[in-house]
Design a protein around this motif. Structure first.
Motif, mmCIF file in Angstrom:
data_model
loop_
_atom_site.group_PDB
_atom_site.id
_atom_site.type_symbol
_atom_site.label_atom_id
_atom_site.label_comp_id
_atom_site.label_asym_id
_atom_site.label_seq_id
_atom_site.Cartn_x
_atom_site.Cartn_y
_atom_site.Cartn_z
ATOM 1 N N ARG A 25 4.348 12.580 -1.621
ATOM 2 C CA ARG A 25 4.536 11.129 -1.740
ATOM 3 C C ARG A 25 4.415 10.674 -3.192
ATOM 4 O O ARG A 25 3.739 11.312 -3.992
ATOM 5 C CB ARG A 25 3.554 10.382 -0.831
ATOM 6 C CG ARG A 25 2.102 10.407 -1.263
ATOM 7 C CD ARG A 25 1.230 9.641 -0.293
ATOM 8 N NE ARG A 25 -0.175 9.655 -0.681
ATOM 9 C CZ ARG A 25 -0.736 8.751 -1.483
ATOM 10 N NH1 ARG A 25 -0.015 7.780 -2.029
ATOM 11 N NH2 ARG A 25 -2.033 8.827 -1.781
ATOM 12 N N HIS A 27 2.793 8.316 -4.703
ATOM 13 C CA HIS A 27 1.505 7.765 -5.150
ATOM 14 C C HIS A 27 1.635 6.430 -5.880
ATOM 15 O O HIS A 27 0.730 6.045 -6.624
ATOM 16 C CB HIS A 27 0.754 8.771 -6.029
ATOM 17 C CG HIS A 27 0.209 9.925 -5.246
ATOM 18 N ND1 HIS A 27 -1.053 9.928 -4.704
ATOM 19 C CD2 HIS A 27 0.782 11.086 -4.871
ATOM 20 C CE1 HIS A 27 -1.253 11.056 -4.055
ATOM 21 N NE2 HIS A 27 -0.151 11.782 -4.127
ATOM 22 N N LYS A 28 2.720 5.718 -5.672
ATOM 23 C CA LYS A 28 2.881 4.402 -6.303
ATOM 24 C C LYS A 28 1.885 3.401 -5.696
ATOM 25 O O LYS A 28 1.340 2.549 -6.400
ATOM 26 C CB LYS A 28 4.307 3.882 -6.081
ATOM 27 C CG LYS A 28 5.346 4.600 -6.925
ATOM 28 C CD LYS A 28 6.706 3.906 -6.803
ATOM 29 C CE LYS A 28 7.773 4.719 -7.521
ATOM 30 N NZ LYS A 28 9.058 4.698 -6.765
ATOM 31 N N HIS A 75 9.158 3.924 -0.013
ATOM 32 C CA HIS A 75 9.883 4.646 1.034
ATOM 33 C C HIS A 75 11.213 5.190 0.564
ATOM 34 O O HIS A 75 12.078 5.531 1.363
ATOM 35 C CB HIS A 75 10.042 3.744 2.260
ATOM 36 C CG HIS A 75 8.733 3.517 2.932
ATOM 37 N ND1 HIS A 75 7.902 2.463 2.608
ATOM 38 C CD2 HIS A 75 8.083 4.238 3.865
ATOM 39 C CE1 HIS A 75 6.797 2.555 3.333
ATOM 40 N NE2 HIS A 75 6.872 3.629 4.095
HETATM 41 C C1 HEM Z 1 7.581 2.999 10.915
HETATM 42 C C2 HEM Z 1 8.305 3.347 9.919
HETATM 43 C C3 HEM Z 1 7.777 4.184 8.756
HETATM 44 C C4 HEM Z 1 8.161 5.427 8.427
HETATM 45 C C5 HEM Z 1 9.143 6.322 9.175
HETATM 46 C C6 HEM Z 1 7.447 5.776 7.214
HETATM 47 C C7 HEM Z 1 7.599 6.984 6.560
HETATM 48 C C8 HEM Z 1 7.087 7.240 5.307
HETATM 49 C C9 HEM Z 1 7.418 8.415 4.509
HETATM 50 C C10 HEM Z 1 8.351 9.544 4.925
HETATM 51 C C11 HEM Z 1 6.719 8.306 3.340
HETATM 52 C C12 HEM Z 1 6.750 9.243 2.130
HETATM 53 C C13 HEM Z 1 7.802 8.574 1.270
HETATM 54 C C14 HEM Z 1 8.152 9.217 -0.048
HETATM 55 O O1 HEM Z 1 7.801 10.351 -0.256
HETATM 56 O O2 HEM Z 1 8.758 8.531 -0.838
HETATM 57 C C15 HEM Z 1 5.972 7.068 3.410
HETATM 58 C C16 HEM Z 1 5.119 6.644 2.417
HETATM 59 C C17 HEM Z 1 4.242 5.627 2.610
HETATM 60 N N1 HEM Z 1 4.244 4.740 3.666
HETATM 61 FE FE1 HEM Z 1 5.500 4.689 5.179
HETATM 62 N N2 HEM Z 1 6.637 4.750 6.838
HETATM 63 C C18 HEM Z 1 6.798 3.768 7.756
HETATM 64 C C19 HEM Z 1 6.132 2.566 7.792
HETATM 65 C C20 HEM Z 1 5.073 2.281 6.970
HETATM 66 C C21 HEM Z 1 4.198 1.145 7.154
HETATM 67 C C22 HEM Z 1 4.321 0.082 8.238
HETATM 68 C C23 HEM Z 1 3.252 1.234 6.174
HETATM 69 C C24 HEM Z 1 2.093 0.310 5.906
HETATM 70 C C25 HEM Z 1 1.088 0.216 6.729
HETATM 71 C C26 HEM Z 1 3.554 2.418 5.374
HETATM 72 C C27 HEM Z 1 2.823 2.830 4.293
HETATM 73 C C28 HEM Z 1 3.189 3.888 3.471
HETATM 74 C C29 HEM Z 1 2.474 4.248 2.248
HETATM 75 C C30 HEM Z 1 1.241 3.545 1.676
HETATM 76 C C31 HEM Z 1 3.142 5.336 1.699
HETATM 77 C C32 HEM Z 1 2.784 6.118 0.411
HETATM 78 C C33 HEM Z 1 3.572 5.579 -0.740
HETATM 79 C C34 HEM Z 1 3.111 6.121 -2.084
HETATM 80 O O3 HEM Z 1 2.615 7.250 -2.167
HETATM 81 O O4 HEM Z 1 3.271 5.381 -3.058
HETATM 82 N N3 HEM Z 1 4.671 3.021 5.886
HETATM 83 N N4 HEM Z 1 6.200 6.453 4.617
#
Ligand code: HEM
Length: 99
Positions: A25, A27-28, A75
């Motif tokens: 991920r 880490h932003k 995302h």
């Molecule tokens: C339901 C649909 C969702 C899916 C399929 C999903 C999937 C993902 C995936 C695959 C990543 C890694 C992305 C990357 O490597 O760029 C990610 C990162 C993340 N997601 Fe989601 N997500 C969803 C919804 C959410 C929701 C609702 C939240 C908030 C509560 C959330 C919070 C985060 C956070 C904090 C990260 C880490 C970003 C970072 O490292 O900067 N996600 N998500």
């Protein structure tokens, strides 16, 4: 402390790619005001279901990030071809009582 839990279930064979995307991920979110930490887990009997726990200083910090472009930026690494089971997608908002 505030806890947001995003739960979703992968409907096709992309669950391994989703696990890798989380491990790599960007880490932003770590720079977001009020962000504390996060955990991503699969139930031991269902590798296609994902529980994403994000801890925040307060609910307002989460809402500010969740409404911002930073949420979408977080995302960008979404695996291609990812299909979700819409019936299993939930966002839970919880107040942490004790740790
Ligand atoms: C339901 C649909 C969702 C899916 C399929 C999903 C999937 C993902 C995936 C695959 C990543 C890694 C992305 C990357 O490597 O760029 C990610 C990162 C993340 N997601 Fe989601 N997500 C969803 C919804 C959410 C929701 C609702 C939240 C908030 C509560 C959330 C919070 C985060 C956070 C904090 C990260 C880490 C970003 C970072 O490292 O900067 N996600 N998500």
């Amino acid at each position: 402390m505030f806890l947001a839990i995003s739960r979703f279930s992968v409907a096709n064979e992309t669950d391994a790619a989703v696990r890798e995307a989380f491990r790599a991920r960007p880490h932003k979110v770590d720079e977001a005001p009020g962000f504390v930490r996060m955990t991503v887990a699969n139930p031991t009997d269902d590798p296609k279901e994902f529980w994403l726990l994000t801890y925040w200083r307060d609910e307002a910090s989460f809402e500010a990030w969740h409404r911002s472009h930073a949420f979408h930026d977080a995302h960008h690494g979404m695996p291609r071809g990812l299909k979700l089971d819409p019936a299993a997608t939930r966002l839970l908002r919880l107040a942490v009582i004790a740790e």
